[in-house]
Design an enzyme around this catalytic site. Structure first.
Site, PDB file in Angstrom:
ATOM      1  N   ASP A   1      27.837  39.487  34.045  1.00  0.00           N
ATOM      2  CA  ASP A   1      29.301  39.354  34.051  1.00  0.00           C
ATOM      3  C   ASP A   1      30.018  40.680  34.279  1.00  0.00           C
ATOM      4  OD1 ASP A   1      28.904  36.630  33.359  1.00  0.00           O
ATOM      5  OD2 ASP A   1      28.672  37.233  31.273  1.00  0.00           O
TER       6      ASP A   1
ATOM      7  N   LYS B   1      30.232  41.688  39.576  1.00  0.00           N
ATOM      8  CA  LYS B   1      29.493  42.083  40.780  1.00  0.00           C
ATOM      9  C   LYS B   1      29.990  41.334  42.014  1.00  0.00           C
ATOM     10  CE  LYS B   1      25.716  40.793  38.695  1.00  0.00           C
ATOM     11  NZ  LYS B   1      26.158  40.593  37.321  1.00  0.00           N
TER      12      LYS B   1
ATOM     13  N   GLY C   1      27.422  33.095  37.706  1.00  0.00           N
ATOM     14  CA  GLY C   1      28.740  32.642  38.122  1.00  0.00           C
ATOM     15  C   GLY C   1      29.459  33.843  38.692  1.00  0.00           C
ATOM     16  N   HIS C   2      29.547  33.907  40.003  1.00  0.00           N
ATOM     17  CA  HIS C   2      30.199  35.056  40.630  1.00  0.00           C
ATOM     18  C   HIS C   2      31.610  34.646  41.065  1.00  0.00           C
ATOM     19  CE1 HIS C   2      26.165  37.235  41.601  1.00  0.00           C
ATOM     20  NE2 HIS C   2      26.430  37.122  40.322  1.00  0.00           N
TER      21      HIS C   2
ATOM     22  N   GLN D   1      23.057  38.204  37.032  1.00  0.00           N
ATOM     23  CA  GLN D   1      22.886  38.649  35.636  1.00  0.00           C
ATOM     24  C   GLN D   1      22.916  40.189  35.573  1.00  0.00           C
ATOM     25  OE1 GLN D   1      20.238  36.100  36.651  1.00  0.00           O
ATOM     26  NE2 GLN D   1      21.940  34.752  36.273  1.00  0.00           N
TER      27      GLN D   1
HETATM   28  P1  IMP Z   1      19.292  31.462  31.065  1.00  0.00           P
HETATM   29  O1  IMP Z   1      19.312  32.409  32.214  1.00  0.00           O
HETATM   30  O2  IMP Z   1      20.204  30.274  31.273  1.00  0.00           O
HETATM   31  O3  IMP Z   1      17.919  31.059  30.674  1.00  0.00           O
HETATM   32  O4  IMP Z   1      19.904  32.220  29.798  1.00  0.00           O
HETATM   33  C1  IMP Z   1      19.214  33.280  29.155  1.00  0.00           C
HETATM   34  C2  IMP Z   1      20.193  34.330  28.651  1.00  0.00           C
HETATM   35  O5  IMP Z   1      20.804  34.977  29.743  1.00  0.00           O
HETATM   36  C3  IMP Z   1      21.341  33.771  27.801  1.00  0.00           C
HETATM   37  O6  IMP Z   1      21.722  34.733  26.841  1.00  0.00           O
HETATM   38  C4  IMP Z   1      22.464  33.617  28.823  1.00  0.00           C
HETATM   39  O7  IMP Z   1      23.741  33.640  28.210  1.00  0.00           O
HETATM   40  C5  IMP Z   1      22.232  34.838  29.680  1.00  0.00           C
HETATM   41  N1  IMP Z   1      22.723  34.671  31.056  1.00  0.00           N
HETATM   42  C6  IMP Z   1      22.151  33.967  32.048  1.00  0.00           C
HETATM   43  N2  IMP Z   1      22.864  34.067  33.176  1.00  0.00           N
HETATM   44  C7  IMP Z   1      23.901  34.855  32.903  1.00  0.00           C
HETATM   45  C8  IMP Z   1      24.977  35.365  33.691  1.00  0.00           C
HETATM   46  O8  IMP Z   1      25.109  35.119  34.891  1.00  0.00           O
HETATM   47  N3  IMP Z   1      25.870  36.170  33.044  1.00  0.00           N
HETATM   48  C9  IMP Z   1      25.716  36.509  31.730  1.00  0.00           C
HETATM   49  N4  IMP Z   1      24.722  36.070  30.959  1.00  0.00           N
HETATM   50  C10 IMP Z   1      23.820  35.254  31.548  1.00  0.00           C
END
Ligand code: IMP
Length: 429
Positions: free
Chosen positions: A13, A16, A40-41, A226
């Site tokens: 977040d 980017k 989510g971009h 991420q």
């Molecule tokens: P997962 O990727 O859905 O398995 O989530 C694993 C961890 O990564 C959790 O803490 C999510 O909140 C975090 N996470 C996954 N994708 C994002 C992102 O795009 N932005 C921020 N946190 C993320």
């Protein structure tokens, strides 16, 4: 300049998408190489807000080829929704979007497994995933037996594979108290065969395309999803995502040898945020944390969850900047700090009475680490209209200089709002 990467250096977040969108005019190809619908971009252009989950942010530039490469896990209904919503707003999505036939596909059983596993605790805490089936899909990729890649969906045995896998997944899910009733192999087959047909025009061998592109000297931008602290190998394990989200993941996920990557831009917020569980040393569980959340509108793009907020952690970012081979920093959301009377930067940790300046490898140690702060007076001037770095208030410049000094990398880009125009680039001396 064949290959540039944009990598988030915190917990995701970092805005980017905005940066990639701004840089795309200098590139021929933009690549998404890891993660999936968990990302989510957000890109804001004038009145329009575009929310992209899989599609590279370069899609808004008509001259750019956008690639979704093998390291991504693909959720077909989500990407089809992205395509529809872009097209409805007049954005062309045709052969400018190519999706690798090697990407692994997220199926309904992955979503059910994510829900079931997320109810389990790790050291008393839930990982708090985005529930998009990311971990279970990557687990099946590594485990191999139950994996289906996009290219497999066009083969004669696709229906049979769904039947085999659903039978096995029902056994596994029953043991996890997961939902099995909704897993009807014929319904899933019909639904996913229809998705496959709609995706067919975009399916390609992106690896061959990308190798040709770099060998022909085309310019490629790699868009990380991420942030590096969520990297499966190098992040705050097990409170991480299931892919290599730091700079080390670019080559494996895209299929490009490291020698073709020669510039890395590390993106940070001027403060820190995190969604989901896991240690976060500079977290502010108080009014200041809520103030930053409100000022920065810190609610998840994908899940709408309120983000945990805290001060900038220079120990963590120094670690991820080195790990990702960062050349320059892009500091986003500086405007959010501009209303505060003072701001803080974490310069070291106190771990069990000892001052440390390295990032601990174990989540339990990080959980015990207490931030040691340096306090900088706030500048309390609205910076959203500033367009040149030299015109920033002296306090804001002091803050950026300190961030740069502590992280050990120059700050070359600063963002003071969501719009393209609210971005400043350092001009070379
Ligand atoms: P997962 O990727 O859905 O398995 O989530 C694993 C961890 O990564 C959790 O803490 C999510 O909140 C975090 N996470 C996954 N994708 C994002 C992102 O795009 N932005 C921020 N946190 C993320």
């Amino acid at each position: 300049m064949p290959g540039t990467c944009v990598i988030g250096l915190q917990w995701g977040d970092e805005a980017k998408g905005k940066l990639v969108d701004l840089l795309t005019s200098q590139f021929d190809v933009v690549v998404r190489y890891q993660g999936g619908a968990n990302a989510g971009h957000t890109v804001v252009i004038g009145e329009n807000v575009y929310k992209l989950h899989h599609i590279p942010s370069g899609i808004l530039n008509p001259n750019v080829r956008n690639l979704v490469t093998p390291g991504v896990v693909l959720n077909p209904p989500t990407i089809l929704g992205e395509i529809d919503s872009l097209q409805q707003r007049g954005v062309e999505v045709g052969d400018n979007l190519m999706i690798s036939d090697r990407v692994h596909v997220v199926f309904p059983w992955h979503l059910a497994e994510d829900r079931a596993m997320n109810a389990e605790r790790v050291s008393g805490e839930s990982i708090g995933t985005t529930l998009r089936g990311i971990g279970p899909c990557y687990r099946d990729k590594v485990g191999r037996n139950f994996a289906i890649r996009l290219g497999d969906m066009y083969r004669d045995d696709f229906r049979e594979r769904i039947h085999e896998i659903v039978a096995a997944k029902k056994r596994i899910l029953s043991n996890l108290n997961g939902e099995v009733e909704s897993l009807d192999p014929e319904v899933i087959f019909a639904e996913f065969a229809a998705y496959a047909e709609r995706l067919r025009p975009h399916v390609a061998d992106t690896t061959a395309f990308l190798l040709d592109a770099v060998e022909a000297n085309q310019k490629v931008l790699y868009e990380g999803a991420q942030g590096a602290l969520l990297d499966i190998d190098h992040g705050t394990f097990p409170f991480v995502t299931s892919s290599n989200s730091s700079g080390v993941g670019v080559s494996a996920g895209s299929g490009i040898p490291p020698r073709w990557i020669n510039r890395v831009i590390g993106v940070v917020k001027a403060y820190s945020t995190r969604v989901g569980g896991g240690p976060f040393p500079t977290e502010l569980d108080d009014d200041m944390g809520q103030r930053i959340r409100d000022l920065g509108n810190e609610y998840g793009t994908t899940t709408g969850r309120p983000r945990r907020c805290g001060w900038f952690d220079a120990v963590a970012v120094r670690y991820t900047a080195r790990l990702s081979g960062v050349d320059a920093l892009s500091v986003m959301m500086l405007d959010v700090l501009s209303q505060l009377p003072e701001v803080r930067i974490c310069v070291a940790y106190d771990l069990d009475g000892e001052r440390i300046d390295h990032f601990p490898s174990h989540a339990d140690d990080l959980r015990r680490a207490k931030p040691i702060y340096e306090t900088i007076p706030g500048w309390e001037v609205d910076v959203t209209g500033v367009r040149e770095l030299a015109d920033l208030p002296a306090g804001a410049r002091r803050y950026l200089d300190r961030v740069s000094e502590l992280v050990g990398r120059p700050v070359e880009i600063v963002s003071v709002g969501p719009d393209r125009a609210q971005t400043m680039f350092a001009t070379p001396d």
